[in-house]
Write an enzyme that holds these catalytic residues in place. Structure first.
Site, mmCIF file in Angstrom:
data_model
loop_
_atom_site.group_PDB
_atom_site.id
_atom_site.type_symbol
_atom_site.label_atom_id
_atom_site.label_comp_id
_atom_site.label_asym_id
_atom_site.label_seq_id
_atom_site.Cartn_x
_atom_site.Cartn_y
_atom_site.Cartn_z
ATOM 1 N N GLY A 198 0.789 -1.233 0.000
ATOM 2 C CA GLY A 198 0.000 0.000 0.000
ATOM 3 C C GLY A 198 0.817 1.276 0.000
ATOM 4 O O GLY A 198 0.318 2.338 -0.362
ATOM 5 N N ASP A 238 -4.229 1.523 11.653
ATOM 6 C CA ASP A 238 -5.615 1.305 12.060
ATOM 7 C C ASP A 238 -5.611 0.832 13.529
ATOM 8 O O ASP A 238 -5.512 1.661 14.431
ATOM 9 C CB ASP A 238 -6.205 0.277 11.091
ATOM 10 C CG ASP A 238 -7.673 0.021 11.265
ATOM 11 O OD1 ASP A 238 -8.431 0.988 11.332
ATOM 12 O OD2 ASP A 238 -8.084 -1.159 11.327
ATOM 13 N N ASP A 262 -5.822 -0.263 -1.206
ATOM 14 C CA ASP A 262 -6.713 -1.087 -2.025
ATOM 15 C C ASP A 262 -7.949 -1.559 -1.272
ATOM 16 O O ASP A 262 -8.018 -1.522 -0.040
ATOM 17 C CB ASP A 262 -5.968 -2.331 -2.528
ATOM 18 C CG ASP A 262 -5.819 -3.388 -1.425
ATOM 19 O OD1 ASP A 262 -5.363 -3.031 -0.321
ATOM 20 O OD2 ASP A 262 -6.192 -4.553 -1.661
ATOM 21 N N LYS A 306 -5.807 6.382 11.830
ATOM 22 C CA LYS A 306 -7.182 6.315 12.345
ATOM 23 C C LYS A 306 -7.097 6.099 13.853
ATOM 24 O O LYS A 306 -7.227 4.973 14.339
ATOM 25 C CB LYS A 306 -7.926 5.133 11.705
ATOM 26 C CG LYS A 306 -8.299 5.343 10.256
ATOM 27 C CD LYS A 306 -9.390 4.381 9.811
ATOM 28 C CE LYS A 306 -8.852 3.247 9.027
ATOM 29 N NZ LYS A 306 -9.871 2.331 8.484
ATOM 30 N N GLU A 352 4.632 3.748 6.245
ATOM 31 C CA GLU A 352 3.437 2.891 6.185
ATOM 32 C C GLU A 352 2.299 3.706 5.564
ATOM 33 O O GLU A 352 2.276 4.940 5.702
ATOM 34 C CB GLU A 352 3.143 2.451 7.633
ATOM 35 C CG GLU A 352 1.866 1.720 7.909
ATOM 36 C CD GLU A 352 1.811 0.306 7.376
ATOM 37 O OE1 GLU A 352 1.847 0.185 6.137
ATOM 38 O OE2 GLU A 352 1.659 -0.633 8.169
#
Ligand code: 5GP
Length: 195
Positions: free
Chosen positions: A56, A115, A170, A142, A111
């Site tokens: 990612g 989360d 994604d 988050k 990164e």
């Protein structure tokens, strides 16, 4: 969704699954440039091993690297986080180790999104005994979802608890190529997760 801006008309293939644009291309470009300046200032010409967490991170890292005015080496790790569609369960394994030596290096982990924090906390624990110093930079954070505390030295954007895609992130391998960060409609992953 109030925090979202309308989707552009193209690409049309994604319009059905996406709620709206959370971060525009312009917002991301400006923030990534500012992050690069901040990191450059903090390292003050010390050499750094930039360690990207695949897959990612590739779009963010490619942009960030060009704003680092530092002697730096580039390497990647691939991690496998176990769990269901909704979140990782803390069980992590290293699918691809760094190719460059880590011992005695200043490592900047890059990164895409943090989360629960479980995946990143595991990686930092793995690196710390070997490296001289470990710092962490993530594009998206988050904080409301955090389960395992992890120190983040550089954060692009704090975002609310939405599942986001685009700019490298994604959903089922799709949407990584969007130039903005968009919110996925919850019914999209709830249907897949329930299969
Ligand atoms: P954590 O261990 O912090 O729960 O999980 C981090 C990983 O979960 C990220 O590297 C990413 O692969 C995935 N992830 C967490 N939230 C999102 C999200 O909103 N969108 C996408 N595409 N992946 C996410």
């Amino acid at each position: 969704m109030s925090s979202c801006q309308p989707l552009p008309n193209r690409p049309r293939y994604c319009l059905r699954q996406l709620e709206g644009v959370l971060l525009t291309q312009e917002q991301i470009e400006a923030r990534v440039a500012a992050l690069g300046e901040e990191i450059t200032r903090d390292y003050a010409d010390r050499s750094v091993t930039v360690l990207g967490v695949l897959n990612g991170v590739v779009v963010f890292l490619a942009d960030l690297l060009r704003h680092l005015d530092l002697p730096c080496r580039l390497d990647f790790v691939t991690l496998c986080s176990y769990g269901d569609c909704a979140e990782s369960n803390g069980e992590v394994s290293l699918v691809k180790e760094p190719a460059l030596p880590i011992a005695g290096e200043c490592v900047l982990v890059v990164e895409d999104i943090v989360d629960t924090g479980r995946t990143l906390a595991w990686l930092v624990e793995w690196l710390r005994p070997q490296a001289e110093e470990v710092r962490v930079c993530c594009l998206l954070d988050k904080p409301s979802r955090r389960v395992t505390p992890v120190g983040l030295d550089y954060v692009g954007f704090e975002i609310p608890d939405h599942f986001v895609v685009g700019y490298g992130l994604d959903f089922a391998q799709a949407y990584r190529n969007l130039p903005y960060v968009a919110v996925l409609k919850p019914e999209t992953y709830q249907v897949v997760g329930g299969e």
